[in-house]
Enzyme design. Structure first.
Site, short mmCIF file in Angstrom:
data_model
loop_
_atom_site.label_atom_id
_atom_site.label_comp_id
_atom_site.label_asym_id
_atom_site.label_seq_id
_atom_site.Cartn_x
_atom_site.Cartn_y
_atom_site.Cartn_z
N SER A 157 -5.65 17.02 -20.19
CA SER A 157 -6.63 16.43 -21.09
C SER A 157 -5.97 15.74 -22.29
O SER A 157 -5.22 14.79 -22.12
CB SER A 157 -7.61 17.51 -21.54
OG SER A 157 -8.71 16.98 -22.21
N ASP A 173 -12.53 12.63 -20.02
CA ASP A 173 -13.81 13.35 -20.11
C ASP A 173 -14.33 13.42 -21.54
O ASP A 173 -15.38 14.02 -21.79
CB ASP A 173 -13.73 14.74 -19.48
CG ASP A 173 -12.75 15.69 -20.17
OD1 ASP A 173 -12.09 15.27 -21.14
OD2 ASP A 173 -12.66 16.85 -19.73
N ASP A 209 -9.93 10.25 -24.17
CA ASP A 209 -8.77 11.14 -24.15
C ASP A 209 -8.01 10.93 -22.84
O ASP A 209 -8.39 10.11 -22.00
CB ASP A 209 -9.16 12.59 -24.36
CG ASP A 209 -9.95 13.18 -23.20
OD1 ASP A 209 -10.55 12.40 -22.43
OD2 ASP A 209 -9.99 14.41 -23.06
N ASP A 258 -7.58 12.42 -20.00
CA ASP A 258 -8.17 12.55 -18.66
C ASP A 258 -9.56 11.94 -18.57
O ASP A 258 -10.19 12.00 -17.52
CB ASP A 258 -8.19 14.02 -18.21
CG ASP A 258 -9.26 14.84 -18.90
OD1 ASP A 258 -9.58 14.54 -20.06
OD2 ASP A 258 -9.76 15.81 -18.29
#
Length: 449
Positions: free
Chosen positions: A110, A252, A248, A250
């Protein structure tokens, strides 16, 4: 063995904590933990054949290594593994359901620095594995008992067209959104959105200014993305953009920046979305947020007559609250924003497009849906976080401070889930008042170091 799964999967420094050996065992145990199968026979998937596993990753240098190990472990358990390559985490949540997979794994840490990595697991409904499912996988990983020899191995192959599948789903959801004439800055954090986000906005007709879209394995989240909104703020001002979004690593999470360069957090975007969905008859019930949500959000929803429920920190708790109530909108101040009509996961690109849909032709700076109260947060190192939280004098001080702010703000004192810290937060009409409340509560925390 220390607790394997944290609040968002397995995570740690790649190669030391999250090793190839651990990834291989995780892949195998995740398949072995699925229902179905008998004796030495491999587990069967919902199609009646071998279990089908989808693997997605972000742009970290360690991603291909961990992807390969995870796939090898799943194939050793008899599963067929489909490698979708670099895609945002929500693409896994979306495609595992749409394409009929039994399990999805995302190799990502993340918003963490490049040297970290992680593995998140999603079930066939697109939701992160529940606590019981993670506990079963962790139990198998930690067990000394040999795993059964399945007598057959699965196949590992690339999944072609996964990026277009994700874009097509965004097209279906936002096909009527026209962004022609809008100049929008997108900070892709050198992460998983670097292809999908710009293309999704271009398909809506926007003129796109893209930054941090050249991942090299080590620059993910480095001075860019939702943890560094100053970068997209500068780009908005420099290029005369109408607004900007920062994702961010990743994909999400998302934060926004208006045309004046001011950053808007997840609470503010969620308030805007809630009013928009309610006005268009698409808000089911109310909104789920975490205990960290700003007091101003609660006031705005109260004034609008929209119910709100607060959950512990973590998007899995938000998702559980939505499922329990049959609601469709929730999120976190950090930018995890969930609209379950599209995908049961935080989706930064979808949330950014929904923000644009809510704005219509208006400027973001002119559409404040809430007044964000000043917030002060102090992390207090302690010798024993659980002992500190059980202290009666601290509890009395918290209750008194909360009562003094009733109707104007609030306090929140909680133990960190990962460190020996007590987090002390206050929101009040002025920053000075919030800081005074926090200072008094910090002094009441026992066992400070």
């Amino acid at each position: 063995m220390a607790r394997l799964f944290g609040t968002d999967g397995v995570r740690g420094p790649a190669g030391t904590v999250l090793t190839a050996e651990l990834a291989l065992r995780l892949g195998r145990c995740a398949v072995e933990a699925l229902p179905g199968g008998d004796g030495d026979a491999p587990r069967t998937g919902r199609s009646g054949g071998p279990v089908q596993v989808l693997v997605v990753r972000d742009t970290r240098a360690s991603g291909p290594m961990l992807e390969a190990a995870l796939a090898a472990g799943a194939a050793a358990a008899g599963a067929d593994v489909h490698l979708a390559g670099v895609l945002p985490t929500p693409a896994a949540a979306l495609l595992v359901d749409r394409l009929g997979f039994d399990l999805a794994a995302v190799v990502s840490a993340s918003h963490n620095p490049w040297a970290d990595n992680g593995i998140k697991l999603f079930g066939p409904d697109g939701r992160k594995l529940p606590d019981a499912g993670e506990a079963r996988v962790a139990e198998l990983v930690a067990s000394d008992a040999p795993l059964p020899a399945r007598g057959t191995v699965g196949r590992v192959a690339p999944l072609l067209g996964a990026t277009e599948d994700h874009l097509r789903a965004l097209d279906e959801r936002f096909g009527d959104l026209d962004l022609a004439g809008r100049r929008i800055a997108l900070d892709c954090a050198n992460g998983a959105t670097f292809r999908v986000a710009p293309e999704a906005f271009r398909r809506r007709g926007a003129e796109v200014v893209v930054l941090a879209d050249a991942p090299d394995g080590r620059n993910i989240n480095a001075g860019a993305g939702s943890t560094h909104p100053d970068a997209v703020s500068r780009a908005v001002l420099e290029h005369g953009c109408d607004l900007g979004f920062a994702f961010d690593g990743d994909g999400d999470r998302v934060l926004a920046v208006d045309g004046t360069g001011r950053a808007w957090d997840g609470d503010e975007l969620l308030a805007l979305m809630a009013l928009h969905l309610r006005a268009t008859g698409r808000l089911a019930g109310g909104v789920a947020v975490t205990v960290m949500s700003n007091y101003g959000f609660h006031g705005a929803m109260r004034d609008a007559g929209i119910p709100v429920v607060a959950t512990p920190v973590g998007d899995r708790h938000v998702m559980a609250a939505l499922d329990e109530r049959g609601w469709n909108l929730g999120g976190e101040q950090s930018g995890h924003l969930i609209e379950t009509g599209f995908v049961p996961s935080g989706d930064g690109v979808a949330a950014a497009l929904l923000t644009c849909e809510a704005l219509g032709s208006d400027a973001l700076a002119d559409r404040a849906a809430m007044r964000r109260l000043p917030q002060v947060l102090v992390n207090v190192p302690v010798a024993d976080r659980d002992g500190a939280m059980a202290d009666a004098d601290l509890a009395a001080a918290v209750a008194a401070a909360d009562a003094a702010l009733e109707g104007e703000g609030r306090v929140l004192v909680r133990a960190s889930g990962t460190e020996q810290l007590v987090r002390v937060m206050a929101e009040a009409p002025t920053e000075d008042r919030a800081r005074a409340v926090v200072d008094a509560l910090v002094a009441a925390v026992p066992g400070r170091r």
